[in-house]
Scaffold this active site. Structure first.
Site, PDB file in Angstrom:
ATOM      1  N   ASP A   1       0.837  -1.192   0.000  1.00  0.00           N
ATOM      2  CA  ASP A   1       0.000   0.000   0.000  1.00  0.00           C
ATOM      3  C   ASP A   1       0.878   1.250   0.000  1.00  0.00           C
ATOM      4  OD1 ASP A   1      -2.718   1.214   0.387  1.00  0.00           O
ATOM      5  OD2 ASP A   1      -1.781   1.956   2.222  1.00  0.00           O
TER       6      ASP A   1
ATOM      7  N   GLU B   1      14.849 -15.436  -0.508  1.00  0.00           N
ATOM      8  CA  GLU B   1      15.286 -16.548   0.331  1.00  0.00           C
ATOM      9  C   GLU B   1      14.248 -17.665   0.374  1.00  0.00           C
ATOM     10  OE1 GLU B   1      16.121 -15.191   4.230  1.00  0.00           O
ATOM     11  OE2 GLU B   1      17.488 -13.593   3.577  1.00  0.00           O
TER      12      GLU B   1
END
Length: 563
Positions: free
Chosen positions: A229, A278
């Site tokens: 956002d 990751e």
């Protein structure tokens, strides 16, 4: 932040959370992503407010619709001053929506159905009920917690004027003066939105540390990505300089401002991308970045930053062939150098639904208070949907648009809840019209939304637009979406790639080829004659073919295959 001992245990391995989701490399490049506004999707407990269990119960509907992923607007613990975009605790679910266990079950069920889950992240500001902000107020001037927000002394003889001339997106000054613990008027704090939404100071290292931890919390829960956002906010120009003009206070301005689209945001996203990479399963970031141009939007999706950014320039384009072609070309040309997919969107929780926007004359903006010509708006909306789904890249569908829902433009003032509505000169404040709970059945206290009514009143006749009323009905808007999404999955040339081959077409008509696929969109108010390009796959309106030619009805899009 609280530790939430009742939270479900993190997924044992990052692989298992997405093991049952269909594996497809770079799935997000041509994904169709469905936005759920949790308040208004489905209510499981009859309190009039949508919730996570309600969403979970409707996941098979979304699978059958044919979307690839579900984006959930905020469901975090919040006082709800701005419908959950004022977050008090980023690691907790607001009780009105359920619990962390409900969130865990929703994620797992979605994966079992082959759907991915993207959650909203709100990093520009918190709630004024966030623990950091409450402590900052209680500790007074000089508190270390105040450095994690933008607290400043006021101007004027007694500090009675705001620190600068910035205005809130919701109207009025972007600053609120606090009353200090001793009862005296004190410092001011920055809030680019409502006063209940103080902006974080992203120059403070604790803010970055906290959000990196929040990312890992939800990634360990198994989410497949984040919609960010106000991704163009967060970083403010050094010294918080005056704007000098109030013409750029809207989300989509013509220039970079001291508080939006500052280059420093990109350093944050490079750090975040390292974390995301990751995790296995191709997790993604999606930016809500209101930038002056699509060229600047492209900065957010460079290879080491975010994966997608919403294309607000396309959303704001009129139903006009020349304008649409220009924004399509500019979008594809801007995304190609950074290797990112284009995105296409027609509606969301902040703008008037496109079935109503297109029912009105061009030039009225993205928040419209008039119903307009309902038949015209729906015809154009259906055509615009097929055009959007034919373009290369990823498409976003806002809940209820697959039903052809119009905006509810006649809500009584006393039921409105959009904070911008109550703040004078800000945005128009009529976002409630696109947030009315969607209808599932022809009858019932809230047309199947829930057993106890709905938090915003639904119009009479809503039931005839419901999922029940449209399912299995040839030509209904719901079946149009289902068919279009099925064809999109079957046609290798749809969604993929980064270019279109424009074909010669009459004025007011868009025509392009993508491999064996051809799309023709007639944006005019009259039938047009074009070459027939093979076998019709799907059409939003009437098409008559004779002698190698096709007459395409007004405001109609048709898909052909030459294979």
């Amino acid at each position: 932040m609280s530790q939430h001992p009742a939270a479900p245990a993190p997924t044992p391995t990052t692989d298992s959370a997405v093991a049952t989701v269909a594996r497809r490399r770079d799935w997000w490049r041509d994904a169709v992503i469905y936005q759920v506004y949790p308040r208004s999707f489905a209510d499981s407990n009859g309190d009039g407010m949508g919730d996570l269990e309600g969403i979970r119960s409707r996941l098979p509907y979304l699978r059958d619709l044919g979307v690839d992923a579900v984006w959930l607007s905020p469901f975090y613990a919040s006082p709800q001053a701005d419908a959950g975009y004022d977050v008090a605790d980023y690691r907790a679910v607001d009780p009105m929506f359920g619990t962390l266990l409900d969130a865990d079950a929703l994620i797992r069920d979605a994966h079992a159905l082959g759907l991915r889950i993207i959650v909203d992240l709100v990093p520009n500001h918190s709630s004024d009920q966030h623990e950091w902000f409450k402590r900052a107020l209680a500790e007074g001037p000089g508190s270390a917690l105040r450095e994690r927000y933008h607290f400043r002394p006021g101007k004027g003889e007694n500090g009675e004027l705001p620190p600068n001339d910035w205005e809130s997106i919701f109207g009025g000054p972007a600053w609120t003066r606090v009353t200090e613990p001793d009862g005296t008027p004190g410092e001011w704090y920055l809030h680019l939105f409502a006063p209940e939404q103080p902006d974080f100071n992203w120059d403070h290292p604790a803010v970055g540390d906290e959000f990196r931890s929040i990312l890992r919390f939800w990634l360990d829960m198994g989410v497949d990505g984040f919609r960010i956002d106000v991704a163009h906010g967060m970083v403010k120009a050094e010294g918080l300089p005056d704007l000098g003009s109030h013409d750029e206070m809207r989300l989509l301005g013509n220039d970079v401002t001291p508080f939006f689209d500052q280059d420093g945001v990109h350093d944050i996203y490079r750090q975040w991308r390292l974390i995301l990479d990751e995790y296995s399963g191709e997790r993604i970031f999606v930016a809500e970045a209101w930038t002056p141009t699509v060229e600047r939007t492209a900065n957010y999706v460079r290879p080491d930053e975010l994966h997608q950014a919403f294309n607000f320039q396309y959303l704001a384009t009129h139903w006009d062939a020349a304008e649409l072609r220009e924004v399509v070309d500019r979008t594809l040309d801007s995304m190609r150098p950074v290797g990112a997919p284009a995105t296409w969107v027609l509606s969301n929780h902040d703008v008037t639904r496109h079935a109503t926007r297109f029912a009105n004359p061009a030039g009225l903006g993205t928040q419209i208070r008039e119903a307009g010509d309902r038949e015209l708006g729906l015809r154009r909306a259906r055509a615009a949907t097929l055009l959007m789904l034919a373009l290369p890249g990823s498409a976003y569908v806002y809940q209820g648009e697959e039903l052809g829902l119009p905006d509810v433009v006649d809500l009584p003032d006393e039921v409105r809840q959009d904070p911008a509505y109550f703040r004078g000169a800000g945005q128009d404040g009529f976002r409630d019209g696109c947030r009315v709970p969607i209808p599932w059945t022809r009858e019932g206290s809230s047309y199947g939304f829930g057993a106890g009514g709905s938090w915003l009143p639904q119009p009479e006749g809503w039931g005839e637009l419901s999922v029940e009323a449209q399912t299995g009905v040839p030509g209904s808007t719901l079946e149009l979406y289902r068919s279009a999404l099925a064809v999109r999955r079957e046609q290798a040339d749809l969604g993929a790639g980064d270019a279109v081959e424009w074909l010669t077409a009459p004025e007011g008509v868009l025509a392009f080829r993508r491999g064996d696929f051809v799309c023709v969109a007639n944006t005019t108010g009259a039938p047009v004659t074009v070459p027939a390009h093979g076998r019709v796959l799907i059409t939003s309106g009437e098409v008559e073919e004779t002698g190698g030619e096709a007459v395409v009805a007004a405001d109609t899009t048709v898909w052909w295959t030459t294979a």
